[in-house]
Scaffold this active site. Structure first.
Site, PDB file in Angstrom:
ATOM      1  N   GLU A 136       0.855  -1.203   0.000  1.00 48.54           N
ATOM      2  CA  GLU A 136       0.000   0.000   0.000  1.00 48.54           C
ATOM      3  C   GLU A 136       0.883   1.241   0.000  1.00 48.54           C
ATOM      4  O   GLU A 136       2.024   1.202   0.483  1.00 48.54           O
ATOM      5  CB  GLU A 136      -0.894  -0.085   1.254  1.00 48.54           C
ATOM      6  CG  GLU A 136      -1.745   1.096   1.584  1.00 48.54           C
ATOM      7  CD  GLU A 136      -2.877   1.355   0.601  1.00 48.54           C
ATOM      8  OE1 GLU A 136      -2.565   1.611  -0.576  1.00 48.54           O
ATOM      9  OE2 GLU A 136      -4.050   1.331   1.009  1.00 48.54           O
ATOM     10  N   ASP A 137       0.358   2.352  -0.509  1.00 45.96           N
ATOM     11  CA  ASP A 137       1.134   3.605  -0.516  1.00 45.96           C
ATOM     12  C   ASP A 137       1.090   4.310   0.837  1.00 45.96           C
ATOM     13  O   ASP A 137       2.104   4.703   1.374  1.00 45.96           O
ATOM     14  CB  ASP A 137       0.662   4.538  -1.640  1.00 45.96           C
ATOM     15  CG  ASP A 137      -0.838   4.839  -1.598  1.00 45.96           C
ATOM     16  OD1 ASP A 137      -1.561   4.226  -0.785  1.00 45.96           O
ATOM     17  OD2 ASP A 137      -1.285   5.682  -2.389  1.00 45.96           O
ATOM     18  N   ASP A 140      -3.832   6.248   6.202  1.00 46.49           N
ATOM     19  CA  ASP A 140      -4.239   7.527   6.797  1.00 46.49           C
ATOM     20  C   ASP A 140      -5.101   7.191   8.019  1.00 46.49           C
ATOM     21  O   ASP A 140      -4.575   6.977   9.115  1.00 46.49           O
ATOM     22  CB  ASP A 140      -4.987   8.331   5.724  1.00 46.49           C
ATOM     23  CG  ASP A 140      -5.436   9.699   6.191  1.00 46.49           C
ATOM     24  OD1 ASP A 140      -5.113  10.060   7.324  1.00 46.49           O
ATOM     25  OD2 ASP A 140      -6.109  10.408   5.425  1.00 46.49           O
ATOM     26  N   GLY A 142      -6.698   4.416   8.274  1.00 44.19           N
ATOM     27  CA  GLY A 142      -6.568   2.964   8.433  1.00 44.19           C
ATOM     28  C   GLY A 142      -7.833   2.217   8.042  1.00 44.19           C
ATOM     29  O   GLY A 142      -7.877   0.984   8.048  1.00 44.19           O
ATOM     30  N   THR A 144      -9.318   1.950   5.105  1.00 42.89           N
ATOM     31  CA  THR A 144      -9.187   1.188   3.864  1.00 42.89           C
ATOM     32  C   THR A 144      -8.549  -0.167   4.145  1.00 42.89           C
ATOM     33  O   THR A 144      -9.043  -1.206   3.699  1.00 42.89           O
ATOM     34  CB  THR A 144      -8.317   1.967   2.847  1.00 42.89           C
ATOM     35  OG1 THR A 144      -8.909   3.235   2.640  1.00 42.89           O
ATOM     36  CG2 THR A 144      -8.186   1.238   1.536  1.00 42.89           C
ATOM     37  N   LYS A 168       0.354   7.906   8.263  1.00 44.81           N
ATOM     38  CA  LYS A 168       0.133   9.271   8.743  1.00 44.81           C
ATOM     39  C   LYS A 168      -0.149   9.273  10.233  1.00 44.81           C
ATOM     40  O   LYS A 168      -0.890   8.405  10.715  1.00 44.81           O
ATOM     41  CB  LYS A 168      -1.085   9.835   8.014  1.00 44.81           C
ATOM     42  CG  LYS A 168      -0.846  11.185   7.385  1.00 44.81           C
ATOM     43  CD  LYS A 168      -2.101  11.691   6.727  1.00 44.81           C
ATOM     44  CE  LYS A 168      -1.914  11.814   5.236  1.00 44.81           C
ATOM     45  NZ  LYS A 168      -3.058  12.463   4.584  1.00 44.81           N
ATOM     46  N   PHE A 189      -1.446  16.497   3.601  1.00 43.47           N
ATOM     47  CA  PHE A 189      -1.726  15.760   2.370  1.00 43.47           C
ATOM     48  C   PHE A 189      -0.483  15.752   1.508  1.00 43.47           C
ATOM     49  O   PHE A 189       0.026  16.793   1.119  1.00 43.47           O
ATOM     50  CB  PHE A 189      -2.919  16.361   1.626  1.00 43.47           C
ATOM     51  CG  PHE A 189      -3.525  15.372   0.686  1.00 43.47           C
ATOM     52  CD1 PHE A 189      -4.393  14.395   1.146  1.00 43.47           C
ATOM     53  CD2 PHE A 189      -3.197  15.385  -0.662  1.00 43.47           C
ATOM     54  CE1 PHE A 189      -4.933  13.455   0.280  1.00 43.47           C
ATOM     55  CE2 PHE A 189      -3.739  14.449  -1.537  1.00 43.47           C
ATOM     56  CZ  PHE A 189      -4.609  13.485  -1.057  1.00 43.47           C
ATOM     57  N   ARG A 202       0.961  12.031  -9.763  1.00 45.42           N
ATOM     58  CA  ARG A 202       1.578  10.692  -9.774  1.00 45.42           C
ATOM     59  C   ARG A 202       2.886  10.750 -10.552  1.00 45.42           C
ATOM     60  O   ARG A 202       3.789   9.952 -10.339  1.00 45.42           O
ATOM     61  CB  ARG A 202       0.631   9.669 -10.424  1.00 45.42           C
ATOM     62  CG  ARG A 202      -0.672   9.448  -9.660  1.00 45.42           C
ATOM     63  CD  ARG A 202      -1.342   8.159 -10.137  1.00 45.42           C
ATOM     64  NE  ARG A 202      -2.761   8.118  -9.836  1.00 45.42           N
ATOM     65  CZ  ARG A 202      -3.286   7.685  -8.692  1.00 45.42           C
ATOM     66  NH1 ARG A 202      -2.507   7.274  -7.729  1.00 45.42           N
ATOM     67  NH2 ARG A 202      -4.592   7.671  -8.508  1.00 45.42           N
TER      68      ARG A 202
HETATM   69  P1  IMP Z   1      -7.433   5.555   4.832  1.00 45.17           P
HETATM   70  O1  IMP Z   1      -8.561   4.613   4.587  1.00 45.17           O
HETATM   71  O2  IMP Z   1      -7.922   6.827   5.491  1.00 45.17           O
HETATM   72  O3  IMP Z   1      -6.288   4.933   5.579  1.00 45.17           O
HETATM   73  O4  IMP Z   1      -6.932   6.046   3.419  1.00 45.17           O
HETATM   74  C1  IMP Z   1      -6.027   5.331   2.661  1.00 45.17           C
HETATM   75  C2  IMP Z   1      -6.038   5.775   1.230  1.00 45.17           C
HETATM   76  O5  IMP Z   1      -6.302   7.174   1.100  1.00 45.17           O
HETATM   77  C3  IMP Z   1      -4.667   5.596   0.621  1.00 45.17           C
HETATM   78  O6  IMP Z   1      -4.569   4.345  -0.002  1.00 45.17           O
HETATM   79  C4  IMP Z   1      -4.568   6.727  -0.366  1.00 45.17           C
HETATM   80  O7  IMP Z   1      -5.104   6.325  -1.610  1.00 45.17           O
HETATM   81  C5  IMP Z   1      -5.440   7.807   0.193  1.00 45.17           C
HETATM   82  N1  IMP Z   1      -4.653   8.852   0.930  1.00 45.17           N
HETATM   83  C6  IMP Z   1      -4.651   9.094   2.260  1.00 45.17           C
HETATM   84  N2  IMP Z   1      -3.840  10.123   2.582  1.00 45.17           N
HETATM   85  C7  IMP Z   1      -3.295  10.536   1.423  1.00 45.17           C
HETATM   86  C8  IMP Z   1      -2.324  11.563   1.099  1.00 45.17           C
HETATM   87  O8  IMP Z   1      -1.801  12.303   1.944  1.00 45.17           O
HETATM   88  N3  IMP Z   1      -2.009  11.655  -0.212  1.00 45.17           N
HETATM   89  C9  IMP Z   1      -2.545  10.869  -1.194  1.00 45.17           C
HETATM   90  N4  IMP Z   1      -3.432   9.902  -0.926  1.00 45.17           N
HETATM   91  C10 IMP Z   1      -3.810   9.732   0.363  1.00 45.17           C
END
Ligand code: IMP
Length: 220
Positions: A136-137, A140, A142, A144, A168, A189, A202
């Protein structure tokens, strides 16, 4: 009192200023849209090399299915696998690795919607009985990853580990922490190295902080 410092990754402090854009090569079309370079490409690569070594030490005894979370994970996935391949071809003991892809979407502008959708990818039933490495990249909130892990469980993999290039530090976190982390970053961000803002940035090598101009210009 001694501060409790995490040592499982490189921690980027809240006060970290990053580097002036003029000290690096930034595509001209983005120069007005970024604040600073936060993690230079070279540092991403060096940290990824070490993550490859740690992962192979733990998981390298069995066939690994590397599962790339698209689209943001594609650069990290490709570079991580290159390092893993280099380890394999220089070792007496090596095991095949196969790849799978999944595409999820949860973000609108710079906000997590919490509504996670699988919008494409391979048939996950092939993961049954396998050792899966999710790549995963960024984590944030968590949400997802929690959702994806719950989903994968239904396909009965033997083992699931998660590597995320970034995590994050945010009060919105559900408390999830992956098995392997490249960098822990402040609650800003970030874009670049395949991380996007509404599909833009990207095509930028370094991880940078987007500015208000960029947010406005590329707003959905
Ligand atoms: P989460 O479900 O809040 O953990 O979000 C995860 C997904 O949100 C990541 O796989 C990214 O695609 C996107 N994301 C969260 N923060 C950022 C950021 O700072 N930059 C770009 N994409 C982000």
């Amino acid at each position: 009192m001694e501060e409790n410092i995490a040592t499982d990754c490189i921690v980027i402090d809240d006060h970290e200023q990053g580097y002036d854009l003029d000290l690096f090569c930034i595509p001209k079309h983005y120069i007005e849209d970024l604040e600073r370079v936060y993690i230079p490409h070279g540092l991403i690569m060096d940290r990824t090399e070490r993550l490859a070594r740690d992962i192979m030490k733990d998981m390298g005894g069995h066939h690994i299915v590397a599962l790339c979370v698209l689209k943001g994970g594609y650069k990290f996935f490709a570079d991580l696998l290159d390092y893993i391949k280099a380890l394999n071809r220089n070792s007496d003991r090596s095991i095949p690795m196969t790849v799978d892809f999944i595409r999820l979407k949860s973000y609108y502008n710079d906000q997590s919607t919490g509504d996670i959708k699988v919008i494409g990818g391979d048939d996950l039933s092939s993961l049954a009985g396998k050792n899966v490495l999710i790549v995963e990249d960024i984590i944030d909130t968590g949400k997802t990853m929690r959702t994806l892990l719950a989903m994968l469980k239904n396909y009965n993999p033997q083992m699931v580990k998660v590597v995320s290039l970034l995590v994050k530090r945010t009060p919105r976190s559900v408390g999830y922490r992956p098995d392997y982390i490249g960098f822990e970053v402040p609650d800003k961000f970030v874009v670049g190295y395949a991380l996007d803002y509404n599909e833009y940035f990207r095509d930028l090598n370094h991880i940078c902080v987007i500015n208000e101009n960029g947010k406005l210009k590329y707003k959905a």
